[in-house]
Design a protein around this motif. Sequence first.
Motif, PDB file in Angstrom:
ATOM      1  N   THR A 144       0.829  -1.236  -0.070  1.00 56.56           N
ATOM      2  CA  THR A 144      -0.090   0.117  -0.103  1.00 56.56           C
ATOM      3  C   THR A 144       1.066   1.370   0.020  1.00 56.56           C
ATOM      4  O   THR A 144       0.615   2.224  -0.687  1.00 56.56           O
ATOM      5  CB  THR A 144      -0.962  -0.005   1.313  1.00 56.56           C
ATOM      6  OG1 THR A 144      -1.581  -1.085   1.257  1.00 56.56           O
ATOM      7  CG2 THR A 144      -1.872   1.071   1.471  1.00 56.56           C
ATOM      8  N   SER A 147       2.288   1.676  -3.594  1.00 55.61           N
ATOM      9  CA  SER A 147       1.152   1.997  -4.474  1.00 55.61           C
ATOM     10  C   SER A 147       0.608   3.723  -3.997  1.00 55.61           C
ATOM     11  O   SER A 147       0.241   4.260  -5.182  1.00 55.61           O
ATOM     12  CB  SER A 147      -0.216   1.403  -3.995  1.00 55.61           C
ATOM     13  OG  SER A 147       0.230  -0.029  -4.258  1.00 55.61           O
ATOM     14  N   ALA A 151       0.435   6.289  -6.963  1.00 54.65           N
ATOM     15  CA  ALA A 151      -0.710   6.623  -7.340  1.00 54.65           C
ATOM     16  C   ALA A 151      -0.930   8.075  -8.037  1.00 54.65           C
ATOM     17  O   ALA A 151      -0.051   9.100  -7.536  1.00 54.65           O
ATOM     18  CB  ALA A 151      -1.455   6.599  -6.332  1.00 54.65           C
TER      19      ALA A 151
END
Length: 325
Positions: A144, A147, A151
């Motif tokens: 996460t 990411s 993003a």
Amino acid sequence: MTQLPGWFEVTSLVVILAILVVDLAVIGRRPHVPTFTESARWVGVYVGLALVFAGLVWVVGGPAPAGEFVAGWLTEYSLSLDNLFVFALILGSFAVPRALQQGALMIGILIALVLRAALILAGAAIIDRFTAVFYLFGAILVVTAVSMLRADDVEEYRENLTIRLVRRVMPVSTEFDSRRLVTRIDGRKLLTPMALVILSLGTTDLLFALDSIPAIFGLTTDPFIVFTTNIFALMGLRQLYFMLGGLMERLAYLKYGLAAVLAFIGVKLVLEALHTNRLPFINHGEPVGWAPEIATWVSLVVIAGCLGVAGLVSVLKPPRQDAPA
């Protein structure tokens, strides 16, 4: 892990529930668009309540659970800031009138708390039986974090599966009918867009909880501490939404601080999993003695430091308007 007395846990939950009920009653009696001053005052009240609660935990249980609560609350509160962007996307997508937004956010957050409570109980039960799940939680947080760095900042709201299913089962009107969830048009009973907004707010938050709840379990495995950190993180989120508004865009580097926090807690979870290792393909199924232990105070310093630096850099050196954040 220091176990807090049962009477304290029950009393705390009753008082918190009473605060939420009163808050909901006030909104229901006087729906309005809160001013910056009013929102800031209520944000201060909820932050103060969280700190008072931390002090009570210290008095009743000692510094260990109090430190776990503060570290967890800071983590959950900072991670929940991402919810503000999604809240704005949802409210904008449904074109919710400003006067109705506060009530929609409050009920949506209450739904989110109920769903998070179920997720926390499930997570605590899994951890109690299979401590190796810490490996999985740690990996989720590290992925996460990566990411989050990769993003794109431009997001677009897309209705989740729950909302799409509701649209298929129930007819939905095209216009709001004040705060009503159901309305009648030409004798037909229809859901109003307000019902979809509330469902969307509550269920979309659950997607964020899939990241934030493993993060808090990396700081404490006490379900009560985990749940109360989530409550205090979400309680003031509605007022924070109206207080910050477009100012959230100025915290351009916040995601880097959040990514660092998630990566740190992910590594901490893996280290804790090594301490209680039972997987046969790791160290022949024996605990790994050389894995370092990270104290709660260290976690608190790292979390506060990452978020503080990210916020300070965002204010002192904002990105150029012609450059991506």
